[in-house]
Scaffold this motif. Sequence first.
Motif, PDB file in Angstrom:
ATOM      1  N   ASP A   1      27.904  43.871 -31.081  1.00  0.00           N
ATOM      2  CA  ASP A   1      26.492  43.559 -31.226  1.00  0.00           C
ATOM      3  C   ASP A   1      26.125  42.338 -30.385  1.00  0.00           C
ATOM      4  O   ASP A   1      26.704  41.262 -30.541  1.00  0.00           O
ATOM      5  CB  ASP A   1      26.177  43.315 -32.703  1.00  0.00           C
ATOM      6  N   ALA A   2      25.153  42.494 -29.500  1.00  0.00           N
ATOM      7  CA  ALA A   2      24.753  41.394 -28.609  1.00  0.00           C
ATOM      8  C   ALA A   2      24.141  40.230 -29.380  1.00  0.00           C
ATOM      9  O   ALA A   2      24.129  39.104 -28.901  1.00  0.00           O
ATOM     10  CB  ALA A   2      23.759  41.908 -27.568  1.00  0.00           C
ATOM     11  N   GLU A   3      23.649  40.488 -30.567  1.00  0.00           N
ATOM     12  CA  GLU A   3      23.027  39.451 -31.382  1.00  0.00           C
ATOM     13  C   GLU A   3      23.995  38.776 -32.353  1.00  0.00           C
ATOM     14  O   GLU A   3      23.568  38.010 -33.204  1.00  0.00           O
ATOM     15  CB  GLU A   3      21.898  40.048 -32.223  1.00  0.00           C
ATOM     16  N   ARG A   4      25.275  39.045 -32.224  1.00  0.00           N
ATOM     17  CA  ARG A   4      26.182  38.615 -33.284  1.00  0.00           C
ATOM     18  C   ARG A   4      26.237  37.111 -33.500  1.00  0.00           C
ATOM     19  O   ARG A   4      26.398  36.676 -34.635  1.00  0.00           O
ATOM     20  CB  ARG A   4      27.558  39.204 -33.106  1.00  0.00           C
ATOM     21  N   ALA A   5      26.070  36.287 -32.478  1.00  0.00           N
ATOM     22  CA  ALA A   5      26.084  34.831 -32.692  1.00  0.00           C
ATOM     23  C   ALA A   5      24.916  34.407 -33.586  1.00  0.00           C
ATOM     24  O   ALA A   5      25.098  33.610 -34.511  1.00  0.00           O
ATOM     25  CB  ALA A   5      26.031  34.090 -31.364  1.00  0.00           C
ATOM     26  N   SER A   6      23.729  34.960 -33.344  1.00  0.00           N
ATOM     27  CA  SER A   6      22.589  34.598 -34.187  1.00  0.00           C
ATOM     28  C   SER A   6      22.739  35.177 -35.594  1.00  0.00           C
ATOM     29  O   SER A   6      22.348  34.544 -36.577  1.00  0.00           O
ATOM     30  CB  SER A   6      21.270  35.019 -33.552  1.00  0.00           C
ATOM     31  N   ILE A   7      23.330  36.363 -35.717  1.00  0.00           N
ATOM     32  CA  ILE A   7      23.586  36.960 -37.030  1.00  0.00           C
ATOM     33  C   ILE A   7      24.564  36.082 -37.806  1.00  0.00           C
ATOM     34  O   ILE A   7      24.359  35.797 -38.990  1.00  0.00           O
ATOM     35  CB  ILE A   7      24.125  38.394 -36.877  1.00  0.00           C
ATOM     36  N   MET A   8      25.625  35.642 -37.145  1.00  0.00           N
ATOM     37  CA  MET A   8      26.609  34.780 -37.802  1.00  0.00           C
ATOM     38  C   MET A   8      25.981  33.467 -38.251  1.00  0.00           C
ATOM     39  O   MET A   8      26.218  33.011 -39.368  1.00  0.00           O
ATOM     40  CB  MET A   8      27.787  34.493 -36.868  1.00  0.00           C
ATOM     41  N   ALA A   9      25.174  32.858 -37.381  1.00  0.00           N
ATOM     42  CA  ALA A   9      24.542  31.582 -37.728  1.00  0.00           C
ATOM     43  C   ALA A   9      23.603  31.745 -38.922  1.00  0.00           C
ATOM     44  O   ALA A   9      23.608  30.925 -39.846  1.00  0.00           O
ATOM     45  CB  ALA A   9      23.784  31.026 -36.527  1.00  0.00           C
ATOM     46  N   GLN A  10      22.813  32.812 -38.917  1.00  0.00           N
ATOM     47  CA  GLN A  10      21.898  33.057 -40.026  1.00  0.00           C
ATOM     48  C   GLN A  10      22.678  33.300 -41.324  1.00  0.00           C
ATOM     49  O   GLN A  10      22.340  32.750 -42.373  1.00  0.00           O
ATOM     50  CB  GLN A  10      21.016  34.262 -39.710  1.00  0.00           C
ATOM     51  N   ALA A  11      23.711  34.109 -41.261  1.00  0.00           N
ATOM     52  CA  ALA A  11      24.507  34.416 -42.453  1.00  0.00           C
ATOM     53  C   ALA A  11      25.214  33.174 -42.984  1.00  0.00           C
ATOM     54  O   ALA A  11      25.192  32.911 -44.191  1.00  0.00           O
ATOM     55  CB  ALA A  11      25.517  35.509 -42.142  1.00  0.00           C
ATOM     56  N   GLY A  12      25.825  32.404 -42.108  1.00  0.00           N
ATOM     57  CA  GLY A  12      26.542  31.199 -42.543  1.00  0.00           C
ATOM     58  C   GLY A  12      25.640  30.219 -43.254  1.00  0.00           C
ATOM     59  O   GLY A  12      25.963  29.705 -44.329  1.00  0.00           O
TER      60      GLY A  12
ATOM     61  N   ASP B   1      39.740  34.145 -30.926  1.00  0.00           N
ATOM     62  CA  ASP B   1      38.565  34.582 -31.674  1.00  0.00           C
ATOM     63  C   ASP B   1      38.362  33.765 -32.942  1.00  0.00           C
ATOM     64  O   ASP B   1      39.172  33.834 -33.867  1.00  0.00           O
ATOM     65  CB  ASP B   1      38.701  36.063 -32.024  1.00  0.00           C
ATOM     66  N   VAL B   2      37.286  33.011 -32.969  1.00  0.00           N
ATOM     67  CA  VAL B   2      36.881  32.236 -34.136  1.00  0.00           C
ATOM     68  C   VAL B   2      35.365  32.390 -34.265  1.00  0.00           C
ATOM     69  O   VAL B   2      34.647  32.298 -33.275  1.00  0.00           O
ATOM     70  CB  VAL B   2      37.234  30.736 -33.982  1.00  0.00           C
ATOM     71  N   ALA B   3      34.897  32.602 -35.456  1.00  0.00           N
ATOM     72  CA  ALA B   3      33.460  32.797 -35.701  1.00  0.00           C
ATOM     73  C   ALA B   3      32.751  31.439 -35.756  1.00  0.00           C
ATOM     74  O   ALA B   3      32.216  31.035 -36.786  1.00  0.00           O
ATOM     75  CB  ALA B   3      33.266  33.568 -36.993  1.00  0.00           C
ATOM     76  N   VAL B   4      32.717  30.744 -34.629  1.00  0.00           N
ATOM     77  CA  VAL B   4      32.165  29.386 -34.563  1.00  0.00           C
ATOM     78  C   VAL B   4      30.721  29.315 -35.058  1.00  0.00           C
ATOM     79  O   VAL B   4      30.395  28.438 -35.865  1.00  0.00           O
ATOM     80  CB  VAL B   4      32.316  28.788 -33.140  1.00  0.00           C
ATOM     81  N   PRO B   5      29.804  30.200 -34.645  1.00  0.00           N
ATOM     82  CA  PRO B   5      28.427  30.092 -35.155  1.00  0.00           C
ATOM     83  C   PRO B   5      28.336  30.209 -36.681  1.00  0.00           C
ATOM     84  O   PRO B   5      27.555  29.498 -37.317  1.00  0.00           O
ATOM     85  CB  PRO B   5      27.689  31.241 -34.476  1.00  0.00           C
ATOM     86  N   LEU B   6      29.130  31.077 -37.264  1.00  0.00           N
ATOM     87  CA  LEU B   6      29.155  31.245 -38.712  1.00  0.00           C
ATOM     88  C   LEU B   6      29.607  29.953 -39.385  1.00  0.00           C
ATOM     89  O   LEU B   6      28.960  29.448 -40.312  1.00  0.00           O
ATOM     90  CB  LEU B   6      30.100  32.390 -39.092  1.00  0.00           C
ATOM     91  N   LEU B   7      30.705  29.423 -38.912  1.00  0.00           N
ATOM     92  CA  LEU B   7      31.305  28.252 -39.545  1.00  0.00           C
ATOM     93  C   LEU B   7      30.467  26.993 -39.349  1.00  0.00           C
ATOM     94  O   LEU B   7      30.289  26.210 -40.296  1.00  0.00           O
ATOM     95  CB  LEU B   7      32.722  28.052 -39.008  1.00  0.00           C
ATOM     96  N   THR B   8      29.945  26.784 -38.151  1.00  0.00           N
ATOM     97  CA  THR B   8      29.152  25.572 -37.922  1.00  0.00           C
ATOM     98  C   THR B   8      27.832  25.616 -38.686  1.00  0.00           C
ATOM     99  O   THR B   8      27.402  24.596 -39.238  1.00  0.00           O
ATOM    100  CB  THR B   8      28.890  25.336 -36.418  1.00  0.00           C
ATOM    101  N   SER B   9      27.192  26.769 -38.764  1.00  0.00           N
ATOM    102  CA  SER B   9      25.932  26.842 -39.514  1.00  0.00           C
ATOM    103  C   SER B   9      26.181  26.668 -41.013  1.00  0.00           C
ATOM    104  O   SER B   9      25.381  26.037 -41.705  1.00  0.00           O
ATOM    105  CB  SER B   9      25.190  28.150 -39.233  1.00  0.00           C
ATOM    106  N   ALA B  10      27.280  27.212 -41.509  1.00  0.00           N
ATOM    107  CA  ALA B  10      27.617  27.029 -42.924  1.00  0.00           C
ATOM    108  C   ALA B  10      27.876  25.558 -43.225  1.00  0.00           C
ATOM    109  O   ALA B  10      27.404  25.027 -44.237  1.00  0.00           O
ATOM    110  CB  ALA B  10      28.827  27.874 -43.295  1.00  0.00           C
TER     111      ALA B  10
END
Length: 188
Positions: free
Chosen positions: A20-31, A49-58
């Motif tokens: 998904d091309a939007e996955r960084a924004s999806i991860m940030a929103q979810a986190g 592979d680390v979900a950086v946007p998810l973790l930093t937004s959380a």
Amino acid sequence: MGPDVHPTLGIFASESGPGDAERASIMAQAGSYLARHGARIACLADADDVAVPLLTSARRAGGDVTLVADDGYIAPAALEGVHIEHHATPEARLARLAALSTIYVALPGSMASAIDLYRTWARGGGGAGRKPVVFYDRNGAFRVVRGYAGDVLSNSIKNHDHYVQFADSVEDMWVKIIWLIDQKAASV
């Protein structure tokens, strides 16, 4: 669910490979959303592979984050302050993530995150009577899995919806997480 309960979500998300091309924004929103609602987040990490946007937004939202990584993993600067647990083998990492998690959450990503989810669920806490999973089906990312659940699981596993749920938004995902946790508590 009581206000003092803070589930640990084993989240599977990926920044690597096609997906998904939007996955960084999806991860940030979810986190951010999940952390603001009191969820703790646990993820797998490896050098590629680390979900950086998810973790930093959380973390920015005040969330508690744990990263389960191999012995040689060195976190990027963006993850400073994240709790990292090191485990030597892939099996030990999967088992630890399963032990930490109340429920699993799959975000749109790549095959790598889908494989990690399957391996963790199958080896460390899935199936009837075990940990449920919520798929965030943004842009039909899990359309095939959703179809399989509707066609096969619904006919072969009683109360299959207590193990597998699909959400169409982050808000819906949280509602389904809470519902699954309540169902699990009611069955104990």
